[in-house]
Design an enzyme around this catalytic site. Structure first.
Site, PDB file in Angstrom:
ATOM      1  N   ARG A 108       0.822  -1.200   0.000  1.00 47.01           N
ATOM      2  CA  ARG A 108       0.000   0.000   0.000  1.00 47.01           C
ATOM      3  C   ARG A 108       0.858   1.253   0.000  1.00 47.01           C
ATOM      4  NH1 ARG A 108      -3.623  -1.366   4.893  1.00 47.01           N
ATOM      5  NH2 ARG A 108      -1.992  -2.917   5.053  1.00 47.01           N
ATOM      6  N   SER A 174       6.982  -5.221   6.973  1.00 45.99           N
ATOM      7  CA  SER A 174       6.428  -6.167   7.961  1.00 45.99           C
ATOM      8  C   SER A 174       7.136  -7.510   7.977  1.00 45.99           C
ATOM      9  CB  SER A 174       4.946  -6.352   7.687  1.00 45.99           C
ATOM     10  OG  SER A 174       4.342  -5.116   7.616  1.00 45.99           O
ATOM     11  N   ASP A 227       4.708  -3.379  10.896  1.00 41.19           N
ATOM     12  CA  ASP A 227       3.279  -3.034  10.835  1.00 41.19           C
ATOM     13  C   ASP A 227       2.623  -2.995  12.216  1.00 41.19           C
ATOM     14  OD1 ASP A 227       3.585  -5.793  10.934  1.00 41.19           O
ATOM     15  OD2 ASP A 227       2.039  -6.245   9.452  1.00 41.19           O
TER      16      ASP A 227
HETATM   17  C1  BGC Z   1       6.367 -10.916  10.301  1.00 44.47           C
HETATM   18  C2  BGC Z   1       6.136  -9.712  11.170  1.00 44.47           C
HETATM   19  C3  BGC Z   1       4.864  -9.001  10.763  1.00 44.47           C
HETATM   20  C4  BGC Z   1       3.712  -9.990  10.755  1.00 44.47           C
HETATM   21  C5  BGC Z   1       2.390  -9.353  10.346  1.00 44.47           C
HETATM   22  C6  BGC Z   1       5.132 -11.797  10.273  1.00 44.47           C
HETATM   23  O1  BGC Z   1       5.302 -12.832   9.361  1.00 44.47           O
HETATM   24  O2  BGC Z   1       7.461 -11.661  10.762  1.00 44.47           O
HETATM   25  O3  BGC Z   1       7.229  -8.827  11.113  1.00 44.47           O
HETATM   26  O4  BGC Z   1       4.620  -7.963  11.660  1.00 44.47           O
HETATM   27  O5  BGC Z   1       3.987 -11.043   9.874  1.00 44.47           O
HETATM   28  O6  BGC Z   1       2.456  -8.778   9.105  1.00 44.47           O
END
Ligand code: BGC
Length: 507
Positions: A108, A174, A227
């Site tokens: 996004r 993320s 995130d």
């Molecule tokens: C990642 C995290 C992320 C989460 C949600 C996980 O697979 O390791 O860093 O915050 O997914 O997106």
């Protein structure tokens, strides 16, 4: 009756007995096959049970692992990563900021105009799917695609004068990142099906910044955030009692506000506020108290990151549909209630979580949506109603377990920071208030499983209340944050670019 007549009558009687015997035999066999299917589902349900006693064990294990992860590097499967976010947005932020969110099947781009006094005056968002092939190629190709998309967005949404104000970018990335400052950090590993090998251990901001220059985009990455941290930031922007955030989408994670002196593994950590947001990376949490079934074991073994992200594989959107697919596959192997075996049933990820949720929430009297999805997605035709009902039950077991485990994780965090009511007057209760009144605690929640899957949300909310008990539960509020992680990154970019001095030091 002559001899012939008698012979015919006896023959007919024998034939009818034989037919009856065949029919009874078929019915018995078919009933046996049906019971084999029912037994397979029952066994799965039994193995996936999450009674409140077990959830409380998960709560304790989560709190213990959090302590261990803060005590030493590698002390726990929970990484408990520093985020360099020592204070959260308070609503006073103003100006125009951009944000990029990379982390799932979609990415996004946002442009936000902040007006101070908790106001967001303008908000443009674009959502684009990340082409599957880019998830496994080179970092240069990946970031070039992102930089180009950002450039097109900036040209479309910002007239030149506004763009010249909005050069600061919040970057929500993320995945697990070891941050070295608020605007730098190296990728520890990929999750959620991404595997761009040349990125691991590289500074993700440098990669993005280089791609932006290649595209001639003069923008500055002012904040690199997970995130979950973005979600916490936006939660706090609107409500200062927000102390933790969780994401339950394609993947899952949580973060919360910790005391800097509790981060024992980083002895020289000094922050102006005395606090620091910790990115737990709870997707990798593990405990023997988790109700693991043979389907989870197989899913993990066949994944490209086996022995990793165990909690995530029981909870998040990338995996729930696939667990259901595995149980249906077993049901089809032990019986013919789904007709001839469909090869789709042995195809990994053939059933996505949104389709699984659609089957679960099918409220037509004859479960026609279930029939349609089984037909179109798994190539299983003419499934009898009683078998469709069993499929819905399997969806329910998988979703209920996921939601309840996530709830236990949340209460585990509350326990760690003394907001679960078990620490007595000194912890979750308002300081100085004689009556010992509990403090209001808000947990911001983002991610499609919570925001768009009603049954999941209800199970989660219900389990949080069940674990906390009726005295404490009213003080814990779960607040849904739509697009929180992106907006939160823009907010953190705003607070960071307004700062003239470093507020975090690692001595
Ligand atoms: C990642 C995290 C992320 C989460 C949600 C996980 O697979 O390791 O860093 O915050 O997914 O997106």
């Amino acid at each position: 009756m002559g001899k012939l007549g008698l012979g015919l009558a006896v023959g007919c009687a024998v034939a009818s007995c034989a037919i009856a015997a065949v029919m009874v035999g078929r019915r018995v066999r078919s009933r046996r096959r049906w019971w084999r299917v029912v037994r397979a589902v029952d066994e799965f349900e039994e193995a996936a049970l999450t009674p409140v006693g077990r959830l409380k064990q998960v709560v304790d294990a989560m709190a213990v692992e959090m302590h261990a992860g803060l005590a030493s590097e590698g002390g726990s499967k929970l990484k408990m990563l520093l985020t360099f976010v020592d204070s959260l947005p308070d609503g006073s932020e103003s100006g125009i900021y951009y944000a990029l969110h990379v982390g799932g099947t979609y990415f996004r781009i946002l442009r936000i105009q902040l007006g101070g006094q908790k106001s967001i005056l303008g908000h443009d968002v674009e959502r684009k799917p990340i082409p599957q092939h880019l998830m496994t190629r080179t970092s240069e190709e990946f970031f070039d695609f992102i930089a180009l998309s950002l450039k097109e967005f900036v040209e479309r949404t910002g007239n030149n004068s506004q763009y010249s104000q909005g050069k600061d970018l919040g970057f929500t990335f993320s995945f697990p990142v070891k941050q070295t400052s608020l605007s730098s950090g190296t990728l520890i590993k990929w999750t959620k099906g991404f595997s761009i090998d040349d990125m691991v251990e590289k500074d993700v901001v440098e990669c993005l910044q280089r791609a932006l220059s290649r595209r001639g985009l003069d923008m500055n990455v002012a904040a690199l955030v997970n995130d979950s941290v973005g979600t916490l930031a936006v939660g706090h922007f609107y409500d200062k009692d927000t102390v933790a955030a969780i994401v339950i989408g394609t993947g899952t994670n949580a973060c919360y506000l910790e005391r800097a002196d509790a981060v024992i593994k980083c002895q020289g950590l000094l922050t102006t506020s005395g606090g620091m947001v910790i990115n737990m990376e709870w997707g990798n949490f593990w405990s023997s108290h988790l109700p693991r079934t043979s389907y989870d074991i197989d899913l993990d073994a066949e994944s490209h990151n086996s022995n990793d992200q165990g909690f995530e594989k029981m909870i998040s959107g990338l995996y729930l549909g696939d667990i259901v697919r595995r149980v249906i596959c077993k049901m089809s192997l032990v019986s013919d209630i789904f007709g001839p075996f469909s090869s789709k049933l042995s195809t990994q990820f053939a059933l996505s979580t949104p389709l699984m949720a659609a089957m679960h929430e099918d409220d037509t009297p004859d479960l026609s949506e279930v029939a349609k999805i089984l037909e179109e997605t798994l190539d299983i035709h003419d499934v009898p109603l009683k078998a469709r009902k069993l499929v819905v039950k399997v969806c329910d077991v998988v979703t209920r377990r996921a939601a309840r485990l996530a709830a236990a994780g949340i209460v585990g965090i509350l326990k760690k920071i003394g907001r679960d009511g078990t620490g007595g007057i000194t912890s979750g209760r308002v300081k100085g208030v004689k009556s010992g009144k509990m403090r209001r605690t808000v947990v911001a929640v983002e991610g499609g499983l919570y925001t768009s899957y009603t049954v999941f949300r209800e199970y989660l909310n219900e389990a949080v209340a069940e674990i906390l008990g009726e005295e404490i539960a009213p003080y814990v509020i779960l607040k849904e944050m739509e697009d929180g992680s992106g907006i939160g990154a823009a907010l953190l970019a705003a607070s960071n670019s307004a700062r003239s001095v470093d507020t975090v030091q690692v001595l």
